[in-house]
Design a protein around this motif. Structure first.
Motif, PDB file in Angstrom:
ATOM      1  N   ASN A 175       0.793  -1.223   0.000  1.00  0.00           N
ATOM      2  CA  ASN A 175       0.000   0.000   0.000  1.00  0.00           C
ATOM      3  C   ASN A 175       0.828   1.277   0.000  1.00  0.00           C
ATOM      4  O   ASN A 175       0.395   2.280  -0.563  1.00  0.00           O
ATOM      5  N   PHE A 176       2.019   1.265   0.617  1.00  0.00           N
ATOM      6  CA  PHE A 176       2.881   2.442   0.522  1.00  0.00           C
ATOM      7  C   PHE A 176       3.772   2.361  -0.714  1.00  0.00           C
ATOM      8  O   PHE A 176       3.703   3.221  -1.599  1.00  0.00           O
ATOM      9  N   ALA A 177       4.612   1.335  -0.792  1.00  0.00           N
ATOM     10  CA  ALA A 177       5.540   1.238  -1.929  1.00  0.00           C
ATOM     11  C   ALA A 177       4.784   1.103  -3.243  1.00  0.00           C
ATOM     12  O   ALA A 177       5.203   1.651  -4.264  1.00  0.00           O
ATOM     13  N   GLY A 178       3.673   0.381  -3.230  1.00  0.00           N
ATOM     14  CA  GLY A 178       2.898   0.225  -4.461  1.00  0.00           C
ATOM     15  C   GLY A 178       2.426   1.540  -5.033  1.00  0.00           C
ATOM     16  O   GLY A 178       2.247   1.675  -6.249  1.00  0.00           O
ATOM     17  N   GLN A 179       2.222   2.540  -4.148  1.00  0.00           N
ATOM     18  CA  GLN A 179       1.782   3.862  -4.618  1.00  0.00           C
ATOM     19  C   GLN A 179       2.955   4.831  -4.762  1.00  0.00           C
ATOM     20  O   GLN A 179       2.989   5.616  -5.710  1.00  0.00           O
ATOM     21  N   TRP A 180       3.896   4.790  -3.844  1.00  0.00           N
ATOM     22  CA  TRP A 180       5.082   5.651  -3.970  1.00  0.00           C
ATOM     23  C   TRP A 180       5.803   5.370  -5.286  1.00  0.00           C
ATOM     24  O   TRP A 180       6.167   6.302  -6.029  1.00  0.00           O
ATOM     25  N   LEU A 181       5.983   4.107  -5.624  1.00  0.00           N
ATOM     26  CA  LEU A 181       6.682   3.736  -6.856  1.00  0.00           C
ATOM     27  C   LEU A 181       5.732   3.598  -8.042  1.00  0.00           C
ATOM     28  O   LEU A 181       6.170   3.281  -9.144  1.00  0.00           O
ATOM     29  N   GLN A 182       4.430   3.805  -7.813  1.00  0.00           N
ATOM     30  CA  GLN A 182       3.404   3.747  -8.853  1.00  0.00           C
ATOM     31  C   GLN A 182       3.274   2.352  -9.463  1.00  0.00           C
ATOM     32  O   GLN A 182       2.853   2.188 -10.609  1.00  0.00           O
ATOM     33  N   LEU A 183       3.621   1.311  -8.689  1.00  0.00           N
ATOM     34  CA  LEU A 183       3.588  -0.056  -9.211  1.00  0.00           C
ATOM     35  C   LEU A 183       2.169  -0.517  -9.524  1.00  0.00           C
ATOM     36  O   LEU A 183       1.986  -1.426 -10.348  1.00  0.00           O
ATOM     37  N   ARG A 184       1.178   0.069  -8.897  1.00  0.00           N
ATOM     38  CA  ARG A 184      -0.195  -0.340  -9.174  1.00  0.00           C
ATOM     39  C   ARG A 184      -0.577  -0.089 -10.633  1.00  0.00           C
ATOM     40  O   ARG A 184      -1.460  -0.752 -11.176  1.00  0.00           O
ATOM     41  N   LYS A 185       0.110   0.851 -11.264  1.00  0.00           N
ATOM     42  CA  LYS A 185      -0.207   1.152 -12.663  1.00  0.00           C
ATOM     43  C   LYS A 185       0.261   0.055 -13.619  1.00  0.00           C
ATOM     44  O   LYS A 185      -0.113   0.045 -14.786  1.00  0.00           O
ATOM     45  N   LEU A 186       1.103  -0.864 -13.127  1.00  0.00           N
ATOM     46  CA  LEU A 186       1.544  -1.959 -13.981  1.00  0.00           C
ATOM     47  C   LEU A 186       0.372  -2.804 -14.461  1.00  0.00           C
ATOM     48  O   LEU A 186       0.464  -3.467 -15.504  1.00  0.00           O
ATOM     49  N   ALA A 187      -0.702  -2.817 -13.706  1.00  0.00           N
ATOM     50  CA  ALA A 187      -1.860  -3.628 -14.086  1.00  0.00           C
ATOM     51  C   ALA A 187      -2.545  -3.109 -15.342  1.00  0.00           C
ATOM     52  O   ALA A 187      -3.291  -3.853 -15.996  1.00  0.00           O
ATOM     53  N   VAL A 188      -2.295  -1.843 -15.707  1.00  0.00           N
ATOM     54  CA  VAL A 188      -3.029  -1.259 -16.837  1.00  0.00           C
ATOM     55  C   VAL A 188      -2.129  -0.831 -17.994  1.00  0.00           C
ATOM     56  O   VAL A 188      -2.632  -0.524 -19.075  1.00  0.00           O
ATOM     57  N   VAL A 189      -0.805  -0.794 -17.809  1.00  0.00           N
ATOM     58  CA  VAL A 189       0.050  -0.369 -18.917  1.00  0.00           C
ATOM     59  C   VAL A 189       0.025  -1.426 -20.014  1.00  0.00           C
ATOM     60  O   VAL A 189      -0.102  -2.626 -19.749  1.00  0.00           O
ATOM     61  N   GLN A 190       0.166  -0.985 -21.253  1.00  0.00           N
ATOM     62  CA  GLN A 190       0.134  -1.890 -22.395  1.00  0.00           C
ATOM     63  C   GLN A 190       1.258  -1.545 -23.368  1.00  0.00           C
ATOM     64  O   GLN A 190       1.041  -0.939 -24.411  1.00  0.00           O
ATOM     65  N   PRO A 191       2.502  -1.930 -23.046  1.00  0.00           N
ATOM     66  CA  PRO A 191       3.605  -1.654 -23.975  1.00  0.00           C
ATOM     67  C   PRO A 191       3.414  -2.411 -25.292  1.00  0.00           C
ATOM     68  O   PRO A 191       2.856  -3.513 -25.318  1.00  0.00           O
TER      69      PRO A 191
END
Length: 788
Positions: free
Chosen positions: A502-518
């Motif tokens: 909940n902290f690192a996932g938001q500080w590092l923005q890792l939650r956005k990995l679920a939606v990125v589409q390279p």
């Protein structure tokens, strides 16, 4: 349920209001008056004003300075304080070397330091004398808090908050009081969740304990939730496994249920293997489709009590076996989807709430048994002692189920009371009520229960455990030694994994990995999941091993599984379990070299030095650039004016625009140093057949070439990084944005961390012992609201 129980939906809001009223009656500590600031300001006239006149006023003179900034009107520091926001920008820009702009007379290094540090020192003196702890808007539990609290309070495996609306985000986090509002839809969800959780936690006599269920979104492994049905956990390759962890209270045989379906690409059905701790125990055909999932039941024997993983494995993907090819339907693939895995607990196992049945049929005996069942539960749910009024209301609700005074009715009455507890503001919110809430000078220390609550939701995203509440009962948490000892204990707990998520996932923005589409065919769900896991495991390792936070900048190890090791070109790593791996070169190491961060800071079709540079400035150095000015052309806009053979050259042309130069000079240099990593974090030496130039210079003169040297430069700014990380952690812990008056506390906290060797525990201890964490004040805005 008896007829008397029908008005429960009307009773719940009533209990909530009564509960809040009872809370308001609790006395609070007497507020203290803040003292007015008094300081010497001669440093401004001596060290700042002459340099501003010499280097700045030629462009930034009243009435219309360049960029709308005028610095000629303020001649004294009290005048500067009235325009503080602008002068803080001046300090930062001069210290970072962004101002004056290129082509203008430049101050010497000593002059820059004198101007910037004198301003910062004067602002700090003002803030320290005010000593304002700030005020946190009363926070409700966010989705993560709610799920964890229900789990730890009642021992159930339900995750009701997964169905709640997404929490709003402020200052980068979803636990900020100012944005955690309650909509009518969310209130309805609360009532529905309370009913479901109460039914699951209170086992009616003869029904036996409910099953422990892990839904698709909580499964672990190589896959991702969101199949054809919108909920299944997708397994796309032979050997891919979805796992769920269960606590088995005793040795014995347990019933396991798995709901699954397949994408059937040929006549022969999908096959699913079921395993216990990695060892397959059964193979099951799954001919079902998304429209009608299949529920498979089997018995599994565990040799002794403990935590075991139940796995569902895809056994026959059609691109693995040549003999399958004649049967494959053209253009279709075969996949396995898992909706949930659950384990039925045996009858002998206690689950949820332990009912204390009445000794006889008298009303007094029933009331005593009701409170014996509910009293400790209500205290833990409210995170404080229960008031007499609350006790009366909860016992009254339980009475609604009484007609024939059967054990089933007793359990129903407990369910009603539990629903009321879970619908109360004292559960949904984390109140910290003040005697003078509208007086901004009324400052007080938090009481022990408020401290216990702040500490537990900071480190665990859940309610205080029995040890914390016992210390609060004894009034010992105000003792700094006790408070820091509890923080260290909690960091070593498995529950501290919530801090990573909940902290690192938001500080590092890792939650956005679920939606990125390279735009890269190798970016599949297993790789996406592995990228996120690497960063979270790395963060958790630093926390639980109490390592230096400087390892976030650079480290000689990371955590890999076979999928991510192959992506990195690192040999010797097998299996899908993550393991700590020593690094032998400077290609990897630290957060900046992790594929998850590099993917997040890329565009869909190429790398983005601008995004990567901005990410470093924002998350590592705490100096985010301002928004781009209007009417500036996009770098990659089709038919745009910027055309060049390399990305570096296009950025150089972009910086010729004076409106872009100052910010991009620093962002671009940092981002270009990371160009050895492609858009999903693979190492490369050229781009489009051209050698990559990763050299750069920061405005302060720091030079580097490539990510290894960039990390060395960042390590020279370790004080700045520590200050930024402390700022982020304090924001997350408080649930409010950091204000100017927090500057003094942040500076002293950073010094404390440096003196303790940059250990992660040192930051946590600095946060939990700081005045903003242990105190609060009233807020003048409350008066304005009251008048409207």
């Amino acid at each position: 349920m008896s007829r008397k129980c029908q008005p429960i939906l009307f009773c719940l809001p009533l209990v909530a209001l009564v509960t809040m009223g009872a809370m308001e009656a609790r006395p609070q500590a007497q507020p203290k008056k803040a003292t007015a600031p008094s300081l010497s300001t001669s440093g401004f006239e001596r060290d700042v004003a002459p340099l501003v006149k010499k280097y700045c006023v030629s462009c930034h003179a009243a009435p219309k300075g360049t960029g709308g900034v005028s610095l000629s009107a303020e001649k004294t520091f009290p005048a500067v304080l009235k325009n503080r926001a602008v002068w803080e920008q001046v300090s930062g820009a001069v210290l970072a070397g962004r101002m004056p702009p290129a082509g203008m007379p430049q101050p010497t290094t000593a002059e820059r330091k004198r101007l910037g540090e004198t301003l910062e020192s004067l602002f700090s003196q003002v803030d320290c004398q005010i000593n304002d702890p700030g005020r946190v808007t009363m926070r409700r539990l966010n989705r993560a808090d709610y799920n964890n609290t229900v789990r730890d309070l009642l021992g159930v495996s339900l995750r009701p908050a997964d169905d709640f609306p997404n929490d709003d985000v402020g200052y980068g986090f979803d636990n900020i009081g100012d944005v955690l509002s309650i909509s009518p839809l969310l209130m309805e969800k609360y009532l529905t969740a309370a009913e479901k959780v109460a039914a699951d936690a209170v086992v009616l006599p003869g029904n036996g304990p409910p099953a422990q269920r892990v839904s698709a979104r909580a499964l672990a492994g190589l896959g991702t939730a969101g199949g054809e049905s919108g909920e299944g956990y997708e397994l796309g390759r032979t050997g891919d496994t979805a796992t769920a962890s269960f606590d088995f209270p005793t040795a014995g045989t347990y019933k396991v249920r798995i709901q699954a379906y397949g994408q059937q690409a040929e006549p022969r059905p999908v096959k699913m293997g079921v395993s216990l701790s990695g060892k397959q125990v059964q193979s099951i055909d799954v001919p079902a489709t998304a429209q009608n999932p299949q529920l498979s039941e089997l018995m599994i024997t565990v040799p002794k009590a403990g935590n075991y993983k139940i796995g569902a494995t895809f056994l026959n993907n059609n691109d693995q076996a040549p003999e399958d090819l004649p049967f494959r339907r053209k253009g279709q693939d075969r996949n396995l989807y898992i909706n949930y895995i659950e384990v039925q607990l045996p009858e002998s196992v206690k689950h949820g709430i332990a009912l204390v049945l009445p000794k006889d049929s008298s009303d007094a005996a029933w009331d005593d048994a009701t409170w014996a069942t509910l009293g400790g539960l209500a205290k833990r749910a409210f995170r404080r002692p229960v008031t007499p009024q609350e006790k009366t209301k909860l016992i009254g609700l339980a009475r609604l189920a009484r007609e024939k005074k059967t054990s089933a009715e007793f359990a129903e009455g407990i369910q009603l009371a539990v629903r009321a507890i879970l619908s109360s503001p004292s559960f949904i919110f984390r109140p910290e009520l003040d005697a003078k809430p509208n007086d901004p000078t009324a400052k007080r220390q938090l009481n022990d229960y408020e401290l216990a609550t702040r500490l537990s939701y900071f480190l665990w995203s859940s309610l205080p455990d029995d040890e914390l509440l016992a210390l609060a009962d004894q009034g010992k948490l105000k003792d700094t030694t006790v408070l820091t000892a509890q923080a260290r204990r909690m960091l070593k707990s498995p529950k501290a994994a919530a801090l990573a998520e909940n902290f690192a996932g938001q500080w590092l923005q890792l939650r956005k990995l679920a939606v990125v589409q390279p735009d890269d065919s190798t970016f599949q769900p297993p790789l996406r999941k592995a990228m996120e896991t690497e960063a979270l495991r790395f963060f958790t390792g630093v926390v639980q091993e109490d390592r230096s936070v400087l390892e976030f900048l650079d480290a000689n190890y990371t955590y890999l599984n076979a999928t991510l090791a192959e992506h990195y070109g690192i040999s010797g790593v097998t299996g899908e379990a993550f393991q700590r791996v020593a690094l032998t070169d400077n290609q990897r190491g630290g957060l900046l070299a992790m594929a998850g961060v590099l993917t997040l800071t890329s565009n869909p079709n190429r790398t983005s030095p601008v995004k990567r540079g901005k990410w470093v400035l924002d998350n590592f150095l705490g100096t985010p650039p301002p928004p781009p000015p209007p009417n500036v052309p996009e770098l990659d806009k089709p038919g745009g004016p910027i055309v060049a053979e390399t990305l570096r050259k296009r950025l150089e042309i972009h910086r010729t625009n004076p409106a872009c130069a100052n910010c991009h000079l620093q962002m671009d240099a940092i981002g270009l140093a990371l160009e050895n990593y492609d858009l999903i974090g693979r190492w490369r030496m050229n781009d489009g057949g051209k050698a990559i130039d990763t050299s750069g210079v920061l405005p302060d003169g720091s030079k580097f070439n490539g990510p290894g040297e960039l990390k060395k430069v960042l390590l020279t700014k370790k004080s700045q990084f520590t200050h930024t990380l402390t700022d982020r952690l304090l924001t997350y812990a408080l649930g409010r944005g950091i204000e100017r008056t927090d500057r003094c506390n942040l500076d002293s906290m950073t010094k404390s961390v440096e003196n303790k060797g940059y250990k992660f525990s040192a930051i946590v201890e600095a946060v939990v012992t700081s005045p903003p964490f242990r105190e609060r004040r009233g807020d003048e805005s409350g008066k304005k609201v009251a008048k409207q």
